[in-house]
Design an enzyme around this catalytic site. Structure first.
Site, PDB file in Angstrom:
ATOM      1  N   HIS A   1      -4.679  -2.331  13.251  1.00 23.27           N
ATOM      2  CA  HIS A   1      -5.769  -1.397  12.962  1.00 23.27           C
ATOM      3  C   HIS A   1      -6.980  -1.631  13.868  1.00 23.27           C
ATOM      4  O   HIS A   1      -7.824  -0.738  14.011  1.00 23.27           O
ATOM      5  CB  HIS A   1      -6.246  -1.561  11.514  1.00 23.27           C
ATOM      6  CG  HIS A   1      -5.571  -0.659  10.514  1.00 23.27           C
ATOM      7  ND1 HIS A   1      -5.354   0.683  10.734  1.00 23.27           N
ATOM      8  CD2 HIS A   1      -5.106  -0.909   9.259  1.00 23.27           C
ATOM      9  CE1 HIS A   1      -4.786   1.212   9.651  1.00 23.27           C
ATOM     10  NE2 HIS A   1      -4.611   0.275   8.743  1.00 23.27           N
TER      11      HIS A   1
ATOM     12  N   HIS B   1       0.004  -5.252  10.456  1.00 25.18           N
ATOM     13  CA  HIS B   1      -0.592  -3.942  10.156  1.00 25.18           C
ATOM     14  C   HIS B   1      -2.123  -3.990  10.276  1.00 25.18           C
ATOM     15  O   HIS B   1      -2.717  -3.170  10.983  1.00 25.18           O
ATOM     16  CB  HIS B   1      -0.165  -3.516   8.747  1.00 25.18           C
ATOM     17  CG  HIS B   1      -0.716  -2.199   8.302  1.00 25.18           C
ATOM     18  ND1 HIS B   1       0.012  -1.030   8.374  1.00 25.18           N
ATOM     19  CD2 HIS B   1      -1.930  -1.853   7.782  1.00 25.18           C
ATOM     20  CE1 HIS B   1      -0.735  -0.027   7.911  1.00 25.18           C
ATOM     21  NE2 HIS B   1      -1.918  -0.508   7.540  1.00 25.18           N
ATOM     22  N   GLU B   2      -2.722  -4.948   9.613  1.00 23.30           N
ATOM     23  CA  GLU B   2      -4.194  -5.002   9.627  1.00 23.30           C
ATOM     24  C   GLU B   2      -4.703  -5.345  11.023  1.00 23.30           C
ATOM     25  O   GLU B   2      -5.702  -4.796  11.478  1.00 23.30           O
ATOM     26  CB  GLU B   2      -4.715  -6.010   8.601  1.00 23.30           C
ATOM     27  CG  GLU B   2      -4.213  -5.804   7.173  1.00 23.30           C
ATOM     28  CD  GLU B   2      -4.343  -4.385   6.633  1.00 23.30           C
ATOM     29  OE1 GLU B   2      -5.253  -3.653   7.071  1.00 23.30           O
ATOM     30  OE2 GLU B   2      -3.519  -3.996   5.775  1.00 23.30           O
TER      31      GLU B   2
ATOM     32  N   GLY C   1      -2.955  -4.133  -0.568  1.00 19.42           N
ATOM     33  CA  GLY C   1      -2.381  -5.276   0.152  1.00 19.42           C
ATOM     34  C   GLY C   1      -3.417  -6.021   0.979  1.00 19.42           C
ATOM     35  O   GLY C   1      -3.554  -7.235   0.880  1.00 19.42           O
ATOM     36  N   ALA C   2      -4.171  -5.278   1.800  1.00 19.98           N
ATOM     37  CA  ALA C   2      -5.145  -5.919   2.666  1.00 19.98           C
ATOM     38  C   ALA C   2      -6.023  -4.855   3.309  1.00 19.98           C
ATOM     39  O   ALA C   2      -5.740  -3.664   3.217  1.00 19.98           O
ATOM     40  CB  ALA C   2      -4.443  -6.726   3.750  1.00 19.98           C
ATOM     41  N   MET C   3      -7.099  -5.308   3.956  1.00 19.72           N
ATOM     42  CA  MET C   3      -8.072  -4.381   4.528  1.00 19.72           C
ATOM     43  C   MET C   3      -8.527  -4.851   5.905  1.00 19.72           C
ATOM     44  O   MET C   3      -8.872  -6.013   6.095  1.00 19.72           O
ATOM     45  CB  MET C   3      -9.269  -4.286   3.564  1.00 19.72           C
ATOM     46  CG  MET C   3     -10.362  -3.362   4.035  1.00 19.72           C
ATOM     47  SD  MET C   3      -9.768  -1.653   4.164  1.00 19.72           S
ATOM     48  CE  MET C   3     -10.721  -1.113   5.571  1.00 19.72           C
TER      49      MET C   3
ATOM     50  N   GLU D   1      -3.376   5.421   9.366  1.00 21.21           N
ATOM     51  CA  GLU D   1      -2.372   4.741   8.545  1.00 21.21           C
ATOM     52  C   GLU D   1      -0.934   5.043   8.989  1.00 21.21           C
ATOM     53  O   GLU D   1      -0.110   4.149   9.101  1.00 21.21           O
ATOM     54  CB  GLU D   1      -2.567   5.065   7.063  1.00 21.21           C
ATOM     55  CG  GLU D   1      -3.889   4.540   6.487  1.00 21.21           C
ATOM     56  CD  GLU D   1      -4.083   3.038   6.657  1.00 21.21           C
ATOM     57  OE1 GLU D   1      -3.127   2.311   6.985  1.00 21.21           O
ATOM     58  OE2 GLU D   1      -5.232   2.575   6.465  1.00 21.21           O
TER      59      GLU D   1
ATOM     60  N   ASN E   1     -11.143  -4.681   7.851  1.00 22.15           N
ATOM     61  CA  ASN E   1     -12.558  -4.798   8.246  1.00 22.15           C
ATOM     62  C   ASN E   1     -12.690  -5.459   9.626  1.00 22.15           C
ATOM     63  O   ASN E   1     -12.033  -6.451   9.902  1.00 22.15           O
ATOM     64  CB  ASN E   1     -13.310  -5.646   7.231  1.00 22.15           C
ATOM     65  CG  ASN E   1     -12.937  -5.295   5.811  1.00 22.15           C
ATOM     66  OD1 ASN E   1     -13.087  -4.158   5.410  1.00 22.15           O
ATOM     67  ND2 ASN E   1     -12.396  -6.260   5.084  1.00 22.15           N
TER      68      ASN E   1
HETATM   69  N1  TRP Z   1      -6.821   0.354   4.987  1.00 18.03           N
HETATM   70  C1  TRP Z   1      -6.042  -0.470   4.099  1.00 18.03           C
HETATM   71  C2  TRP Z   1      -4.684  -0.570   4.766  1.00 18.03           C
HETATM   72  O1  TRP Z   1      -4.520  -1.150   5.737  1.00 18.03           O
HETATM   73  C3  TRP Z   1      -5.893   0.157   2.743  1.00 18.03           C
HETATM   74  C4  TRP Z   1      -6.755  -0.352   1.664  1.00 18.03           C
HETATM   75  C5  TRP Z   1      -7.045  -1.628   1.373  1.00 18.03           C
HETATM   76  C6  TRP Z   1      -7.394   0.411   0.649  1.00 18.03           C
HETATM   77  N2  TRP Z   1      -7.804  -1.698   0.257  1.00 18.03           N
HETATM   78  C7  TRP Z   1      -8.026  -0.480  -0.210  1.00 18.03           C
HETATM   79  C8  TRP Z   1      -7.465   1.752   0.378  1.00 18.03           C
HETATM   80  C9  TRP Z   1      -8.717  -0.049  -1.333  1.00 18.03           C
HETATM   81  C10 TRP Z   1      -8.155   2.188  -0.733  1.00 18.03           C
HETATM   82  C11 TRP Z   1      -8.782   1.306  -1.580  1.00 18.03           C
HETATM   83  O2  TRP Z   1      -3.734   0.034   4.512  1.00 18.03           O
HETATM   84 ZN    ZN Z   2      -3.558   0.493   6.948  1.00 19.01          ZN
END
Ligand code: TRP
Ligand code: ZN
Length: 888
Positions: free
Chosen positions: A307, A303-304, A267-269, A326, A271
């Site tokens: 984090h 959510h992101e 879904g998203a990351m 998570e 960073n």
């Molecule tokens: N940390 C990301 C989240 O908020 C999860 C995630 C995004 C991820 N891209 C990924 C995990 C690629 C493994 C591989 O949930």
């Molecule tokens: Zn997450």
């Protein structure tokens, strides 16, 4: 991909790193046919690991090493060792710098991990272990460093150059290139690194934090999507405010950026300062995104963002602790969504999802604890258990401590561990220390896998006026963990007792001096435990596990009349819904048995009466009415079956839906028309009251279509043709696709595809609606759609929209008795394994559930798993899931 068997990694083997990295200085030179990465690492021996100077082993994969310098001296090939996933060097002093240059190929990276290209732009995905595909590094979350990143690329093709932190400087380079340097002052593990280079536009806003600092907010998208960012921006500002108000957490950099990319595995990351999102989790506007998509965007943006504290400022020591960030962050985003919308409806949706999908995972071959103790490939552990059950575990701590106690605990956690990489034990310890409680037994939730069962019985003593509830808990066997060896959990059970009028009885337990409240939480801590309530003047009806206060399978011998009574009178909205679900399950299981015996199906009219009452009650929240009208899904009925009979489940549920549609058609039609009129006369608003109205309108339409009435068909076509929003349009399309009206269906599909052919995310919806159609011939339709020009296996959203929807939602077709669905999925997994292992492994999940089905289907499913296992070079991702699924 490699030929030797991938290795299992164990939590018990954890050791702190031998070396640390204090500063990371990166320079990226991006070209069309390769990229160069120059890394300067300021390193030192980890004092925790003693004096000596053991070899330094850096992670690295798919890197072409061009040069290495240790303490400014060039190393010759004989001075270091290279393997396919490491570079080993012998340091000569406790502090030193290491310079490496490598060549990589983002332009051919189809795994979407590390640095890759998506729709012409460069982007990164480093969690969990993708940074090692960018440069040689200590790619583990307990190595935290500051980062300075310079990106150099062609100016015209890549006018936007981004990385984490703050922009320090930028300038031209030669005739057609330019550079930008970013600096992130916060120490972070490499999995939070990000880089983006592309031709992007941005929407900009500002946010003033609680200490009056001004933060610039930017959402970057491809130019044609610039009109679809406002909802994400609004969601971001709401999230930032909410985290200040509810958790006291303030944002820490001067800028916060989100970039939308089309090819993304998840879904998203999160960073640091530069979140990278699947475009499906950012873009939303009325005409192209449904209400559900709007709510998903809001939740993922939150959510992101959350984090930034739960994950970035305080991160994980190792990947076994993944739920530390998570589970907690899902808990936080659920609380946010509950506050922004209807809390009861949010809870219902979360629980329905957990019970259907996480419970199935818990009962399958990949079952693992919230904190797993081993894995082969960490990407396989971004699971419903780590995320959703992890959130339930945090939620139980919240229930046990109360909102204030929980806040004290989270304050202490953030203060104590800011800037550190920590464990789930550290999280619980902060909760304990802030509240003076002992959560030792509670922590079994982190280590024992499987969904506990909680069987409850009652006894009423009329002369003593006492009422007793006896709880018996047990845990199932899961891989590596026999059920008998599992120790009792701490299970918080929120409950109330209803008298004959439906009023709540004051609750006083034996031994207490006074009643305390009408709804309270008791903790079940033993294998068998009885709680006795006193001063109970008449036999009460218990309302148990209110709000789903623990992720367990609770059973109580309710009869159908009692469930109808709870549906009407329970003061807990969640339990009113749950009583309706339990009633539906009983009625559906009776129909399933009739089907299996070849008897005519007869619907218990009490279900009709109960749903009719709900439908007639205009004082109820319409979203609640919509949820209560939704029968338990086929996947859930499979999950709760001993041996799932897919045909009988489908036949029973469809029969019930048709009976309800015919029996309630007047009431459904009335509510449909009222709401449709309102939709016509009200501009689209992405807010919960409006979501609620459209949800009821749409579920009413989907029932009404089953009556095959011509006026309903006309209404569906009108809704399809004239709706000003995707929520109404897509439902109209879906009901037509699932109907027998072939001409109308074909026309609607063609019109929709023509109108939206340039919008990939809308075409995903078009694929999904067709993949989910349970009419006969599903597999052939899916195969034909794979040939459509808008389809490609290279895009994960497309794979999920067509393949995922077919295997995960179209159960009657996927489980075709001839095994054609299984063969189709196995072929795809083998193909996906060759270029995107993470997606291949995820698509495999439906085949891993083979134990649920009859022996003929079991054999067919296992044969396909065997065929995948024998198909050649498997990625560790697919290897792990296949081999665990076939192990006995
Ligand atoms: N940390 C990301 C989240 O908020 C999860 C995630 C995004 C991820 N891209 C990924 C995990 C690629 C493994 C591989 O949930
Ligand atoms: Zn997450």
């Amino acid at each position: 991909m490699r030929t030797e068997q991938p290795k299992m990694i164990y939590l018990k083997d954890y050791q702190a790193p031998e070396y640390l990295i204090d500063e990371t200085h990166l320079t990226f030179e991006l070209f069309d046919d390769h990229s160069l990465v120059h890394a300067q690492l300021v390193m030192r021996r980890n004092p925790e690991r003693g004096a000596g100077l053991p070899p330094l082993v850096l992670d690295g994969q798919l890197l072409e090493l061009l040069s290495v310098k240790l303490a400014d001296v060039d190393l010759a090939p004989g001075d270091y060792q290279l393997t396919p996933d490491s570079l080993t060097i012998q340091p000569e002093s406790a502090t030193f710098t290491l310079d490496t240059s490598v060549k990589i190929h983002p332009e051919t990276n189809t795994a979407l991990e590390g640095l890759y290209k998506s729709s012409g732009m460069f982007c990164t995905q480093c969690e969990a272990e993708g940074f090692r595909k960018i440069t040689y590094y200590l790619d583990r979350p307990d190595v935290m460093s500051t980062f300075t990143t310079t990106v150099i690329a062609n100016k015209q093709a890549f006018p936007i150059l981004l990385s984490n932190g703050n922009l320090i400087d930028l300038g031209p380079e030669g005739d057609d290139r330019h550079w930008a340097t970013w600096e992130d002052p916060f120490k972070k593990p490499a999995y939070l690194f990000a880089l983006v280079a592309g031709d992007l536009w941005c929407v900009e806003d500002t946010f003033v934090t609680m200490s009056q600092r001004k933060v610039t907010l930017r959402i970057f998208v491809e130019p044609e999507n610039i009109d679809k960012c406002q909802h994400a921006m609004d969601s971001l500002k709401k999230s930032m405010r909410w985290d200040e108000e509810v958790y006291g957490r303030e944002y820490d950099l001067d800028i916060f950026m989100i970039v939308a990319v089309n090819d993304f595995n998840m879904g998203a990351m999160e960073n640091k300062g530069l979140n990278i999102f699947n475009s499906s989790a950012v873009l939303a506007r009325a005409e192209t995104a449904t209400d559900a998509a709007h709510q998903r965007v809001e939740a993922i943006v939150a959510h992101e963002y959350f984090h930034n504290w739960s994950g970035n400022r305080v991160t994980c020591r190792d990947w076994f602790q993944l739920s530390l960030k998570e589970g907690f962050t899902v808990f936080r985003d659920s609380g946010f969504s509950a506050d922004m919308n209807s809390a009861t409806v949010k809870r219902i949706q979360d629980v329905a999802y957990l019970r259907t999908h996480q419970f199935a995972e818990d009962a399958g071959p990949m079952a693992h604890a919230v904190r797993p103790d081993s894995f082969i490939e960490i990407s396989n552990f971004y699971t419903l258990t780590v995320y959703e059950k992890g959130s339930e575990v945090v939620g139980m701590i919240h229930t046990l401590l109360g909102a204030e106690g929980f806040r004290k605990g989270s304050d202490l956690y953030f203060e104590r561990h800011d800037g550190q990489a920590v464990t789930c034990d550290d999280f619980v310890k902060a909760m304990e220390d802030a509240n003076g409680v002992d959560l030792t037994q509670f922590k079994r939730w982190y280590s024992q896998a499987g969904t506990p069962r909680l069987a409850v019985t009652e006894s009423y003593d009329a002369s003593a006026k006492t009422y007793s509830l006896t709880f018996r808990q047990s845990a199932p066997t899961t891989p590596g963990q026999p059920g008998e060896a599992k120790k009792p959990f701490v299970i918080p059970v929120s409950l109330g007792l209803l008298d004959k009028q439906g009023n709540e009885i004051p609750l006083r337990l034996q031994g207490e001096t006074a009643a305390s409240g009408h709804s309270r939480v008791i903790s079940v801590t033993e294998a068998e435990q009885t709680f006795t309530f006193v001063d109970v003047a008449e036999q009460p009806l218990p309302s148990l596990l209110r709000g789903f206060s623990a992720p367990v399978k609770l059973s109580f011998p309710y009869n159908r009349d009692q469930l109808m009574f709870l549906m009407q009178h329970d003061s807990d909205g969640f339990n009113r819904w749950d009583a309706g679900q339990q009633l539906s399950v009983q009625v559906l299981q009776e129909l399933i048995a009739q089907h299996q015996k070849g008897e005519p199906l007869v619907l218990d009219q009490r279900l009709m009466t109960a749903l009719g009452t709900v439908l007639a009650d205009e004082s109820l929240d319409q979203a609640m009415v919509a949820e209560m009208l939704s029968l338990p899904g086929e996947a859930y009925l499979i999950e709760i079956s001993e041996v799932a009979d897919v045909d009988a489940i489908h036949a029973a549920r469809e029969f019930a839906r048709k009976q309800l549609a015919n029996g309630l058609s007047d009431a459904l039609w009335k509510r449909y028309q009222t709401n449709r009129e309102l939709s016509k006369t009200t501009a689209y608003v992405a807010e919960s009251e409006h979501f609620a109205r459209r949800a009821l309108q749409n579920i009413a339409l989907s029932y009404l279509m089953l009556t095959k009435r011509q006026d309903v068909l006309a209404a569906a076509i009108d809704q399809f043709d004239t709706a000003d929003n995707m929520t109404e349009r897509l439902t109209a399309l879906a009901v037509l696709v699932n109907s027998p009206f072939e001409d109308e269906k074909a026309k609607a599909l063609a019109v929709f595809a023509e109108n939206f052919k340039d919008n990939a995310l809308v075409m995903d919806q078009w694929f999904s609606v067709q993949a989910g159609s349970t009419l006969p011939g599903g597999l052939d339709r899916v195969k034909a759609l794979m040939q459509h020009s808008a389809f490609t296996l290279k895009n994960p959203n497309k794979v999920r929209a067509l393949i995922g929807a077919f295997a995960g939602q179209n159960l009657i077709n996927f489980h075709a008795a001839d095994g054609s669905g299984y063969r189709f999925l196995a072929d795809l997994v083998i193909e996906l394994n060759g270029f995107n292992p993470q997606i291949a492994s995820r698509q495999l999940a439906p085949l891993t559930r083979w134990r649920k089905y009859d022996s003929a289907r079991q054999a067919l499913m296992k044969a396909e798993l065997e065929r995948i296992r024998a198909s050649g070079e498997l990625s560790p991702d697919v290897y792990e899931v296949v081999s665990k699924s076939l192990a006995d």
